[in-house]
Design a protein around this motif. Structure first.
Motif, mmCIF file in Angstrom:
data_model
loop_
_atom_site.group_PDB
_atom_site.id
_atom_site.type_symbol
_atom_site.label_atom_id
_atom_site.label_comp_id
_atom_site.label_asym_id
_atom_site.label_seq_id
_atom_site.Cartn_x
_atom_site.Cartn_y
_atom_site.Cartn_z
ATOM 1 N N TYR A 6 9.536 -10.849 -0.511
ATOM 2 C CA TYR A 6 10.128 -9.926 -1.485
ATOM 3 C C TYR A 6 11.614 -9.694 -1.205
ATOM 4 O O TYR A 6 12.389 -9.455 -2.136
ATOM 5 N N ARG B 19 7.250 -4.710 -1.486
ATOM 6 C CA ARG B 19 8.209 -5.170 -2.496
ATOM 7 C C ARG B 19 9.286 -4.099 -2.683
ATOM 8 O O ARG B 19 10.478 -4.392 -2.597
ATOM 9 N N ALA B 20 8.840 -2.862 -2.899
ATOM 10 C CA ALA B 20 9.813 -1.772 -3.055
ATOM 11 C C ALA B 20 10.655 -1.632 -1.794
ATOM 12 O O ALA B 20 11.864 -1.393 -1.860
ATOM 13 N N GLY C 126 2.013 -4.695 -2.020
ATOM 14 C CA GLY C 126 3.059 -4.358 -2.977
ATOM 15 C C GLY C 126 4.057 -3.328 -2.468
ATOM 16 O O GLY C 126 5.210 -3.301 -2.910
ATOM 17 N N THR C 127 3.602 -2.478 -1.527
ATOM 18 C CA THR C 127 4.512 -1.488 -0.947
ATOM 19 C C THR C 127 5.739 -2.178 -0.365
ATOM 20 O O THR C 127 6.845 -1.633 -0.374
ATOM 21 N N VAL D 224 3.226 -15.973 -6.379
ATOM 22 C CA VAL D 224 4.569 -15.425 -6.565
ATOM 23 C C VAL D 224 5.498 -15.965 -5.475
ATOM 24 O O VAL D 224 6.623 -16.396 -5.746
ATOM 25 N N ARG E 103 -3.941 17.707 -5.622
ATOM 26 C CA ARG E 103 -3.697 16.490 -6.398
ATOM 27 C C ARG E 103 -3.690 15.249 -5.501
ATOM 28 O O ARG E 103 -4.092 14.179 -5.894
ATOM 29 N N LYS F 62 -8.654 -12.349 -4.573
ATOM 30 C CA LYS F 62 -7.662 -11.868 -5.540
ATOM 31 C C LYS F 62 -6.422 -11.325 -4.843
ATOM 32 O O LYS F 62 -5.309 -11.469 -5.336
ATOM 33 N N LEU F 63 -6.639 -10.695 -3.690
ATOM 34 C CA LEU F 63 -5.498 -10.118 -2.967
ATOM 35 C C LEU F 63 -4.607 -11.190 -2.358
ATOM 36 O O LEU F 63 -3.543 -10.894 -1.838
ATOM 37 N N ARG G 209 17.446 -12.504 -7.088
ATOM 38 C CA ARG G 209 17.680 -11.785 -8.350
ATOM 39 C C ARG G 209 18.935 -10.920 -8.334
ATOM 40 O O ARG G 209 19.195 -10.203 -9.304
ATOM 41 N N ASN H 68 -10.805 3.660 -2.135
ATOM 42 C CA ASN H 68 -12.107 3.790 -2.790
ATOM 43 C C ASN H 68 -12.796 2.438 -2.975
ATOM 44 O O ASN H 68 -13.995 2.305 -2.755
ATOM 45 N N LYS H 69 -12.001 1.464 -3.380
ATOM 46 C CA LYS H 69 -12.626 0.176 -3.704
ATOM 47 C C LYS H 69 -13.262 -0.459 -2.478
ATOM 48 O O LYS H 69 -14.398 -0.940 -2.523
ATOM 49 N N PRO I 223 -0.805 -13.013 -4.588
ATOM 50 C CA PRO I 223 0.653 -12.940 -4.445
ATOM 51 C C PRO I 223 1.257 -14.237 -3.904
ATOM 52 O O PRO I 223 2.445 -14.488 -4.105
ATOM 53 N N ILE J 53 0.348 -1.178 1.339
ATOM 54 C CA ILE J 53 -0.322 -2.449 1.089
ATOM 55 C C ILE J 53 0.705 -3.477 0.635
ATOM 56 O O ILE J 53 1.908 -3.201 0.683
#
Lengths: 462, 101
Positions: A24, A381-382, A378-379, A68, A245, A61-62, A31, A211-212, A65, A376
């Protein structure tokens, strides 16, 4: 001299590590709108870090990436240098001399220790070893785990702990069409494990499972989850946490646990015991692990900040196999400062700091080696975008002279007849893995030894 | 299983979600974002970062929001990909407060 990052004067960046944060970072550089040359260094011949060697084989599935990352790697501004260990084959100073900037994305490669007597008894392992072993990481290829034992204990309740648990709990039929390493599948086929205890020091409302992953424990072919209903009676602080929350995930986890309690038990070959409020205090055994002693905990403190405190009550659980999964730490890099307590490089906004807290020009970090083992795929990437933004903001201050890039390293890289693995080389290895997986009904059959991988490649021509 | 963006994204479009998507599966129109379920890997990284809790994994999707599964699937593929953080819509903060977040 034209502006750094222009076509006449490209920004040359070395990225160390080829996992998610490394790719990333490369993507963000590509970019950026600047003309860049990115050279990525990886100590193994195979890229993709924990997506290849960490993500569980039954979660294909995981691993997507990788598509990419493959797209990024095919960018003409990008080169891959596999089978090169930075800090050993190439020093940090050599990289600094050859590039305008270096971004370290080397991850958290080692486990935190329990710090209790008996921790190093045979039969007590780190989750990292086991995960690396079943995922075919060359460093862990030759580890062995005594799967002839009937009781396994996993200390920790994060997603790595749950992966280890699931791999132990699944039948060979549930695993054989995944990309699990062949040696692991063979060993697991002989497993006599009947009980797996997944142990957390705090209560069910504080468990870190997503949860998953948690739900999946209730969906196994020959293994039932077991929960002590008494553990699900929560104190007022925990109930308050669930109603925050921020308590959504925990609330669903509680519902999942209640579902586990309510369902009729089946006649299964294996059971997973979800255990809470227990801290290991000693591993016992004469020559090898025979039991683990726990201290029972209670929760103390206000909602949101409850900590586990020992009650003094002890209980002993016979077990012959134990994995600890209580957190990860990065490894120090020769030539760089290191925060040994946190297991990270000291950084501010992605810029690496010296021992006095001052920014070291041109050195950056992203991913777990920067922020610790949280989040995880994607974390990252940011996180890498943030680090690259800091790098780009520093462009006016960077050493803007021309830099040779990897051309200056060719002498170092050639030393000891090291076969540097290019991305084109990796694609040869990749295709060979996929091809030999076909007959076995696997998406790929991984090569698990560096020599096997290098053996597929032509000897480098000078 | 899939992951979907729901009504709370409308009038907000904070786009924090796209910064953590490992596979660039978000697409958007002027109103909101949508997830291309052919690309999404259900990792869930986007779910906790949405300031208005607009994103759900299908297993957690409330009954009265089920229609969003089809809406995301229909709209996402035809819309432009959104992979970098953009400014939220005007009034997004007010909308967020109105939603109670």
């Amino acid at each position: 001299m034209s502006v750094l990052g222009s076509e006449e004067h490209p920004l040359k960046v070395a990225v160390v590590g080829s996992g998610p944060s490394g790719f990333y970072a490369a993507e963000a550089l590509v970019r950026s709108g600047h003309t860049v040359r990115i050279d990525m260094f990886e100590r193994l011949p195979a890229p993709f870090g924990l997506v290849r060697h960490g993500v569980a084989p039954d979660h294909p599935k995981l691993k997507e990436p990788i598509r990419v990352y493959d797209g990024i790697a095919r960018n003409p501004q990008f080169r891959f240098f596999g089978n090169v260990t930075v800090g050993r084959d190439v020093t940090v100073d050599a990289l600094r001399a050859a590039y305008h900037a270096v971004v370290f994305c080397s991850g958290a490669e080692t486990d935190r220790r329990l710090g209790i007597p008996g921790e190093d008894l045979p039969g007590s392992h780190t989750a990292t070893e086991f995960v690396g072993w079943y995922n075919g990481h060359p460093d862990y290829r030759d580890r062995s785990f005594d799967l002839g034992q009937e009781v396994a204990v996993i200390i920790g309740q994060g997603n790595v702990a749950i992966d280890v648990c699931r791999i132990l709990a699944k039948t060979v039929d549930e695993l054989k069409h995944t990309d699990i390493a062949e040696h692991a599948l063979d060993a697991l086929a002989e497993s006599r494990i009947r009980e797996i205890h997944l142990v957390g020091r705090r209560g069910p409302a504080q468990a870190k499972f997503t949860n998953k992953e948690f739900r999946e424990l209730g969906e196994l072919a020959d293994c039932d989850p077991v929960v002590d209903p008494a553990d699900l009676t929560l104190g007022p602080e925990s109930l308050a946490e669930l109603n925050e929350r921020s308590g959504t995930v925990a609330k669903r986890n509680m519902e999942i646990l209640q579902g586990f309690v309510a369902r009729p038990s089946r006649a299964c070959g294996r059971r997973v015991f979800l255990r809470f409020l227990l801290s290991p205090v000693e591993l016992k055994g004469g020559g090898r692990l025979e039991s683990v002693v726990f201290e029972r905990n209670r929760l103390e403190g206000p909602a949101g900040q409850q900590a586990a405190r020992g009650t003094g009550e002890r209980l002993e659980l016979p077990c012959g196999l134990l994995f600890r999964s209580i957190g990860y730490k990065g490894i120090a890099m020769p030539g760089l400062p290191f925060d040994a307590k946190q297991g990270v490089f000291p950084t501010r906004d992605g810029r690496i700091l010296d021992d006095g807290g001052a920014v070291i020009p041109g050195l950056y970090a992203s991913g777990w080696i920067k922020r610790g083992p949280t989040g995880i795929i994607g974390t990252n990437r940011a996180d890498s975008v943030a680090t690259v933004n800091a790098l780009l903001a520093d462009l006016p201050q960077l050493d803007t002279g021309p830099k040779p890039g990897a051309d200056a390293l060719s002498g170092l890289l050639a030393a000891g007849n090291r076969r540097v693995v290019s991305y084109a080389d990796w694609l040869v290895i990749d295709q060979a893995e996929v091809d030999r997986g076909v007959a076995k009904g696997k998406p790929r059959a991984k090569f698990t030894r560096v020599e096997e991988m290098l053996g597929l490649l032509p000897v480098t021509t000078p | 299983m899939t992951t979907v963006v729901t009504a709370n994204c409308q009038k907000c479009r904070f786009t924090d979600c796209v910064t953590v998507c490992p596979v660039a599966c978000f697409h958007g129109d002027d109103e909101m974002l949508y997830i291309d379920n052919n690309v999404c890997i259900d990792c869930g990284a986007c779910v906790p970062v949405c300031p208005v809790h607009a994103i759900f994994e299908e297993a957690d999707l409330p009954e009265d929001m089920q229609m969003w599964v089809a809406i995301n699937a229909e709209r996402a593929p035809g819309l432009p990909s959104v992979t970098e953080k953009e400014d939220p819509l005007p009034g997004a903060e007010a909308r967020k407060a109105e939603l109670g977040y």
